[in-house]
Design a protein around this motif. Structure first.
Motif, PDB file in Angstrom:
ATOM      1  N   LEU A 202      -5.918 -39.217 -17.082  1.00 10.24           N
ATOM      2  CA  LEU A 202      -6.034 -38.372 -17.862  1.00 10.24           C
ATOM      3  C   LEU A 202      -7.207 -38.707 -18.999  1.00 10.24           C
ATOM      4  O   LEU A 202      -8.367 -38.347 -18.549  1.00 10.24           O
ATOM      5  CB  LEU A 202      -5.198 -37.901 -18.547  1.00 10.24           C
ATOM      6  CG  LEU A 202      -5.379 -36.978 -19.659  1.00 10.24           C
ATOM      7  CD1 LEU A 202      -6.239 -35.826 -19.570  1.00 10.24           C
ATOM      8  CD2 LEU A 202      -4.398 -36.362 -20.544  1.00 10.24           C
TER       9      LEU A 202
ATOM     10  N   THR B  73      -3.770 -32.786 -14.554  1.00  6.10           N
ATOM     11  CA  THR B  73      -3.702 -33.898 -14.029  1.00  6.10           C
ATOM     12  C   THR B  73      -2.954 -34.744 -14.879  1.00  6.10           C
ATOM     13  O   THR B  73      -2.350 -35.963 -14.630  1.00  6.10           O
ATOM     14  CB  THR B  73      -5.536 -34.257 -14.793  1.00  6.10           C
ATOM     15  OG1 THR B  73      -6.211 -33.591 -14.327  1.00  6.10           O
ATOM     16  CG2 THR B  73      -5.776 -36.111 -14.499  1.00  6.10           C
ATOM     17  N   LEU B  74      -2.689 -34.397 -16.191  1.00  8.21           N
ATOM     18  CA  LEU B  74      -1.684 -35.313 -16.541  1.00  8.21           C
ATOM     19  C   LEU B  74       0.412 -35.110 -16.843  1.00  8.21           C
ATOM     20  O   LEU B  74       0.598 -35.992 -15.536  1.00  8.21           O
ATOM     21  CB  LEU B  74      -1.358 -34.566 -18.196  1.00  8.21           C
ATOM     22  CG  LEU B  74      -0.448 -35.056 -19.363  1.00  8.21           C
ATOM     23  CD1 LEU B  74      -0.815 -36.473 -19.485  1.00  8.21           C
ATOM     24  CD2 LEU B  74       0.084 -34.222 -20.331  1.00  8.21           C
TER      25      LEU B  74
ATOM     26  N   SER C  48      -7.088 -30.446 -17.790  1.00  5.38           N
ATOM     27  CA  SER C  48      -5.807 -31.682 -17.837  1.00  5.38           C
ATOM     28  C   SER C  48      -4.522 -31.710 -17.732  1.00  5.38           C
ATOM     29  O   SER C  48      -3.774 -32.729 -16.967  1.00  5.38           O
ATOM     30  CB  SER C  48      -6.511 -31.784 -19.651  1.00  5.38           C
ATOM     31  OG  SER C  48      -7.756 -31.882 -19.269  1.00  5.38           O
TER      32      SER C  48
ATOM     33  N   ALA D 105      -7.748 -33.478 -24.109  1.00  4.87           N
ATOM     34  CA  ALA D 105      -6.838 -34.182 -24.028  1.00  4.87           C
ATOM     35  C   ALA D 105      -5.416 -34.008 -24.486  1.00  4.87           C
ATOM     36  O   ALA D 105      -4.703 -34.241 -24.756  1.00  4.87           O
ATOM     37  CB  ALA D 105      -7.252 -35.752 -23.167  1.00  4.87           C
TER      38      ALA D 105
END
Length: 441
Positions: A301, A292-293, A289, A369
């Motif tokens: 995300l 990805t962010l 996460s 997340a």
């Protein structure tokens, strides 16, 4: 002919390098090792001793898990989330986290010894005094081993975490089998064996990775305050989550006794057959996460969270159906004795609760997340509210319906937590966008 050995060695090296890059495979394999070790420990104790010993072990293990939760909240998870914002060099950041873990282990051992002394002063049951002393011995080794695997997860080196846990499993299960065979296995000796296995695997990991760490007092101070800023909220949330998870154990012990607690722990161990998949997936979510962010922003995300939740929810629903049809049969095969018989309803309800837990627990996609965007106060508030309300419901249901009530209490609690985390995640779009921009910088 002389080139064949070299060619074969080259193929082996290429296969090994390919496997090293397959983090999902290693993550699932690692959790399989951890889950099998935990499950085998439960089975060995249940078959070598009575249900009360299994209940005592479950209580002692819950205390260890709470200590690991403190370390994860205050040190290793902030280290993972803040991996790309290190105070100092990556080597200094890693060593600072390791040193903070060592300090925590020291305080845990001292605290357990003090509890044992207080128990002796109050003339509490001698078994409780010895359990506190054993926790003082086991806790530092368990925290050390856990740091090694979490450090490996954060740096996306899942094969190293697998090696740590495989070494611990071998060093734990072999002597435990012997103790069970010789009739010397109790809850206390089982925990000592676990501590020795964790100490051995953690030491081997550190010897192998010692050059990846570098001391810096300035980095230590900054890491402490940076970790505390996020960790204090994660700690509140995780302690609430763990209290929520173990509330049924403690309430069963208080209301129904140690034998019923052992039966409940056995039921949970059957539902925990899904853990290799579930927690193997969870172990990848935090570093995944964060990356990805950083790389895809808030929209990326959100897409990841939706995909992961659909996959986890679907797989766990299949598992719940499997437990409905086969859970009681598996229970009777693995656990002998009347205390473990006729628990089909408890198993089914707990399996359904695991579906809600998969998509909405502290380690689930939406919660992680929120952690990656450092939404600490909201995470803590949802967890504490869920824990308080869920514990009250669980206590009421246990008083009315025994172990079946405990299972219903867990189902309601998991459902409330999942609903709260998803509601906040879907409402926090602007905050995620701001954190995405900050992480990219």
């Amino acid at each position: 002919m002389t080139d064949q050995p070299a060619s074969l060695l080259g193929r082996v090296i290429r296969v090994f390098n390919w496997l090293k890059s397959k983090n999902q495979i290693w993550g699932l394999g690692d959790q399989a090792v951890v889950s099998v070790t935990s499950f085998a420990t439960m089975i060995i104790i249940a078959r070598s001793a009575d249900a009360s010993q299994l209940g005592i072990y479950a209580i002692g293990n819950s205390i260890l898990v709470m200590l690991l939760t403190v370390q994860d909240s205050l040190i290793t998870r902030p280290y993972s989330v803040q991996l790309f914002k290190p105070p100092g060099t990556p080597e200094e950041h890693g060593f600072s986290a390791l040193l903070l873990s060592a300090v925590l282990a020291l305080f845990a051992a001292i605290g357990a010894v003090c509890v044992s002394i207080v128990f002796g002063f109050w003339e509490v049951d001698p078994a409780s005094q010895s359990l506190a002393l054993i926790i003082a011995f086991v806790a530092p080794f368990a925290l050390f081993r856990e740091f090694g695997r979490r450090y490996s997860f954060a740096n996306m080196k899942m094969y190293r975490a697998f090696a740590v846990d495989l070494a611990a499993a071998i060093a734990t299960l072999i002597p435990m089998f012997y103790l069970g065979w010789s009739g010397k296995l109790t809850a206390q000796t089982a925990m000592i064996t676990i501590g020795c296995g964790a100490g051995l695997s953690g030491t081997l990991w550190f010897i192998r990775r010692r050059r990846a760490f570098k001391y810096s007092f300035d980095a230590l101070k900054k890491t402490f305050w940076q970790s505390l800023g996020l960790g204090k909220w994660l700690l509140s949330s995780q302690l609430a989550m763990q209290s929520q998870g173990y509330a049924a154990h403690w309430l069963c012990l208080f209301v129904l006794g140690a034998s019923a607690t052992g039966t409940y722990a056995a039921c949970l161990s059957i539902v925990a057959l899904a853990n290799p998949f579930l927690f193997g997936f969870f172990n990848l979510l935090t570093p995944k996460s964060v990356r990805t962010l950083r790389d895809q922003g808030s929209q990326g995300l959100r897409r990841q969270v939706m995909r992961d939740s659909m996959l986890l929810g679907g797989m766990m629903m299949v598992f719940a159906v499997f437990i409905f049809f086969a859970g009681e049969t598996i229970m009777s095969l693995l656990y002998s004795g009347e205390a473990y018989a006729n628990q089909g309803n408890v198993l089914t309800i707990l399996a359904v609760a695991s579906v809600a837990g998969a998509i909405g627990a502290f380690g689930g996609p939406a919660a992680i997340a929120l952690q990656s965007t450092e939404r600490g106060p909201a995470i803590a508030g949802i967890a504490v509210a869920t824990c308080l309300l869920g514990s009250l419901v669980t206590w009421l249901f246990i008083s009315l319906w025994g172990l079946t009530g405990a299972a219903w209490g867990i189902l309601i609690t998991e459902s409330l937590g999942a609903a709260g985390r998803w509601f906040y995640f879907l409402r926090s779009g602007d905050g995620i966008d701001k954190q995405a921009k900050s992480t990219k910088k």
